[in-house]
Design a protein around this motif. Structure first.
Motif, PDB file in Angstrom:
ATOM      1  N   GLU A  30      45.407  38.659  34.268  1.00 19.61           N
ATOM      2  CA  GLU A  30      45.524  37.658  33.014  1.00 19.61           C
ATOM      3  C   GLU A  30      45.963  38.450  32.040  1.00 19.61           C
ATOM      4  O   GLU A  30      45.188  39.183  31.600  1.00 19.61           O
ATOM      5  CB  GLU A  30      44.355  36.741  33.154  1.00 19.61           C
ATOM      6  N   TRP A  87      49.899  35.136  34.104  1.00 24.13           N
ATOM      7  CA  TRP A  87      48.849  35.975  35.076  1.00 24.13           C
ATOM      8  C   TRP A  87      50.304  36.635  36.144  1.00 24.13           C
ATOM      9  O   TRP A  87      51.233  36.334  36.409  1.00 24.13           O
ATOM     10  CB  TRP A  87      48.123  34.840  36.285  1.00 24.13           C
ATOM     11  N   ASP A 135      47.809  34.806  44.681  1.00 24.47           N
ATOM     12  CA  ASP A 135      48.892  34.300  43.965  1.00 24.47           C
ATOM     13  C   ASP A 135      48.127  33.379  42.874  1.00 24.47           C
ATOM     14  O   ASP A 135      46.970  33.459  42.672  1.00 24.47           O
ATOM     15  CB  ASP A 135      49.769  33.460  44.768  1.00 24.47           C
ATOM     16  N   LYS A 136      48.939  32.829  42.105  1.00 26.74           N
ATOM     17  CA  LYS A 136      48.503  31.914  40.948  1.00 26.74           C
ATOM     18  C   LYS A 136      47.503  32.588  39.910  1.00 26.74           C
ATOM     19  O   LYS A 136      47.903  33.905  39.400  1.00 26.74           O
ATOM     20  CB  LYS A 136      47.956  30.618  41.593  1.00 26.74           C
ATOM     21  N   ASP A 137      46.352  32.193  39.609  1.00 31.60           N
ATOM     22  CA  ASP A 137      45.182  32.933  38.899  1.00 31.60           C
ATOM     23  C   ASP A 137      44.613  33.689  39.646  1.00 31.60           C
ATOM     24  O   ASP A 137      43.411  34.307  39.037  1.00 31.60           O
ATOM     25  CB  ASP A 137      44.941  32.029  37.857  1.00 31.60           C
ATOM     26  N   THR A 164      52.816  35.693  38.703  1.00 28.02           N
ATOM     27  CA  THR A 164      52.202  34.774  39.609  1.00 28.02           C
ATOM     28  C   THR A 164      51.948  33.195  39.159  1.00 28.02           C
ATOM     29  O   THR A 164      51.989  32.272  40.020  1.00 28.02           O
ATOM     30  CB  THR A 164      50.838  35.388  40.432  1.00 28.02           C
ATOM     31  N   LEU A 165      51.910  33.214  37.764  1.00 32.07           N
ATOM     32  CA  LEU A 165      51.557  31.923  37.293  1.00 32.07           C
ATOM     33  C   LEU A 165      51.917  31.993  35.724  1.00 32.07           C
ATOM     34  O   LEU A 165      51.509  32.850  35.172  1.00 32.07           O
ATOM     35  CB  LEU A 165      50.163  31.392  37.357  1.00 32.07           C
ATOM     36  N   HIS A 216      40.510  37.458  39.038  1.00 35.33           N
ATOM     37  CA  HIS A 216      41.527  38.329  38.180  1.00 35.33           C
ATOM     38  C   HIS A 216      41.065  39.268  37.182  1.00 35.33           C
ATOM     39  O   HIS A 216      39.760  38.952  36.921  1.00 35.33           O
ATOM     40  CB  HIS A 216      42.603  37.372  37.611  1.00 35.33           C
TER      41      HIS A 216
END
Length: 140
Positions: free
Chosen positions: A124, A114, A63-65, A97-98, A75
């Motif tokens: 990204e 992302w 998740d996130k970056d 995800t972000l 990523h």
């Protein structure tokens, strides 16, 4: 020495191939037949993605970056002219995800989002990134 490729394990190689060809401009460059399976090479310019069959689900959902653990790719990253236009094109296929986030405090016009690819790899997509002129003078 020059950059060659990134190898990705895929639950469904065709789905992953379709994702990177449709939204990121890659094209099939080669298929290596292994008898009961295959390895698919995708190319965009000098960059290649090597798609391997993998029957298992990801060990942990990124998740996130991306995952912060050592030994895992955080990523993949791509540049675009417009993050918003990219998101409009990809539509519901974007598993964000972000972001999108703006980084104007660092570089005017730098914007990033992302998202997950079909196998859970965080990708990204940025616009406006530029190298720091002070550090590139020294060949860094």
């Amino acid at each position: 020495m020059r950059w060659s490729h990134v190898g990705l394990n895929c639950t469904d190689q065709k789905t992953t191939e379709d994702f990177y060809t449709r939204y990121f401009g890659f094209a099939r460059a080669r298929v290596v037949d292994l008898g009961d399976s295959q390895i698919v090479f995708l190319r965009k310019g000098d960059a290649y993605l090597e798609l391997f069959p993998a029957g298992a689900e990801p060990a942990r959902q990124a998740d996130k970056d991306g995952p912060p653990a050592p030994g895992r790719i955080r990523h993949l990253a791509f540049q675009t002219d417009s993050v918003d236009a990219f998101l409009a094109e990809i539509g519901e296929a974007a598993d964000v995800t972000l972001g999108p986030l703006d980084f104007d405090d660092f570089i005017c016009g730098w914007r990033t989002v992302w998202l997950r690819d079909p196998d859970g790899v965080v990708v990204e997509v940025s616009q406006g990134y530029q190298d720091d002129a002070d550090t590139t003078k020294d060949g860094v």
